[in-house]
Motif scaffolding. Sequence first.
Motif, PDB file in Angstrom:
ATOM      1  N   ALA A  97       0.835  -1.201   0.000  1.00 45.15           N
ATOM      2  CA  ALA A  97       0.000   0.000   0.000  1.00 45.15           C
ATOM      3  C   ALA A  97       0.875   1.259   0.000  1.00 45.15           C
ATOM      4  CB  ALA A  97      -0.920  -0.006   1.219  1.00 45.15           C
ATOM      5  N   THR A 100       2.483   1.582  -3.453  1.00 40.93           N
ATOM      6  CA  THR A 100       1.543   1.984  -4.498  1.00 40.93           C
ATOM      7  C   THR A 100       1.195   3.468  -4.411  1.00 40.93           C
ATOM      8  OG1 THR A 100       0.591  -0.246  -4.509  1.00 40.93           O
ATOM      9  CG2 THR A 100      -0.722   1.514  -5.489  1.00 40.93           C
ATOM     10  N   VAL A 101       0.822   3.909  -3.226  1.00 40.48           N
ATOM     11  CA  VAL A 101       0.405   5.306  -3.048  1.00 40.48           C
ATOM     12  C   VAL A 101       1.537   6.266  -3.394  1.00 40.48           C
ATOM     13  CG1 VAL A 101      -0.298   7.030  -1.340  1.00 40.48           C
ATOM     14  CG2 VAL A 101      -1.381   4.771  -1.350  1.00 40.48           C
ATOM     15  N   THR A 102       2.749   5.962  -2.943  1.00 39.13           N
ATOM     16  CA  THR A 102       3.865   6.875  -3.198  1.00 39.13           C
ATOM     17  C   THR A 102       4.334   6.837  -4.651  1.00 39.13           C
ATOM     18  OG1 THR A 102       5.377   5.167  -2.335  1.00 39.13           O
ATOM     19  CG2 THR A 102       4.697   6.919  -0.822  1.00 39.13           C
ATOM     20  N   ALA A 105       1.879   9.203  -6.235  1.00 37.88           N
ATOM     21  CA  ALA A 105       2.157  10.558  -5.774  1.00 37.88           C
ATOM     22  C   ALA A 105       3.398  11.135  -6.453  1.00 37.88           C
ATOM     23  CB  ALA A 105       2.331  10.570  -4.254  1.00 37.88           C
TER      24      ALA A 105
END
Length: 426
Positions: A97, A100-102, A105
């Motif tokens: 998680a 993926t998010v970074t 971003a």
Amino acid sequence: MTPPQAHTPVQSGSARIGLGIVEFIIIIALMTASISMGIDSMLPALPNIGQSLAVANPNDTQLVIGVYFLGFGICQLFFGSLSDAYGRRNILLGGLAFYTVTLFAAAWSGSLTALLVLRFIQGVGAAAVRITTLAIVRDCFGGREMARVMSYVTIVFMIMPMVAPFVGQVIVAHSNWQWIFIALGIASAALLLIAYLRMKETLTDNERLPLSVSSVISGFKTVLTNRVTCGYMIGLTLFTGVICAYIVSVQQVFGEVYGLGEWFPTAFAATAAGTAVAQFANGYFVRSFGMRRISHVAMIIFTVLGAFGYVAGSAGLPSFLFTYVLISVMLMMFAVITTNFMAISLEPMGHLAGTAAAITSSISTTGGVLLGGIVGQMFDGTPQPLIAGFTIFGALTIAATLWAEKGKLFTHPGDSPQLEPGMGHV
């Protein structure tokens, strides 16, 4: 109390995680490959990133690779302990998680500083994925079966450095560098979904270890007070510096000094293929000649080649063919050295091998990133700083190995059938 038969599927290989063997290998291999993709796919995009974010010093774009390694190295130790205490699945999902998010971003980074912060966090997420996938394989398999599964996973990991730069090159040729992060984010999100839906916990409650600062401190003390383990860990740190210096500098050396342009991914892939061949050859010959003989010869060859290359470069810029063959052969030696050094460093650790592996990997990666980053920042428009760094790291490794082996190279009591007390076969 759980009926005895309920334990049966938990103890049977990949069934412990609820997967078939082929699906298990594919998923673990893809998760491992995602870490490599996060590094090597960036290489062709570094000049574009520098121009887009108005980076004044081209050497600063190397940090896009370096800080990823740094986050990856520092956090491996912590995730090993966390996964032992709280289970593999929770840490794996959290790491994916974060990753993926970074990644998504990073595609909207407006400055190099913001991008570097996100890259460091990506390295943290990658460390969680790396440590937990290794632990999951160890939970599900043992002995020869574990070696067989890891060999398949390693093959995929070796292929990635050959494929990833081509992916990055294609993306920057038809779009912008941000789409590399978006593509990686989509792939990571898919892996997160697969892990959530398909992978069960492999570490049962009764197998978990309490999280303890004292156990970590004890592990450090054991590693740092054992002459062989500590000496070879120093060598691993220096040779992690070798590969980090190469990765952060290679685009500038091959792409800018020698003007390879669109041929850069091909040159990078061929060098990676050479290291893969060296790994397979080592696996074939190590039974006959032993880890120490092979790795000690390799580190001497590496250092002599580096010194020769530096002297040759002092007379003027060498040809691309000379530099390329020199670096490729040295990296083949690197592959042999690091594989055997890790095994030798764990020989005296016995039942602490898992903890020692996490400590050794964390220290060598973090220290190597810092050393490699220093070499990368010395880039001056020639291959000389890189070759000089290789040579110095090789010479220091010889010194560390001589200290570890009390001045005797090529053999050790642990190589003979009669082992020293407390030592075991790898």
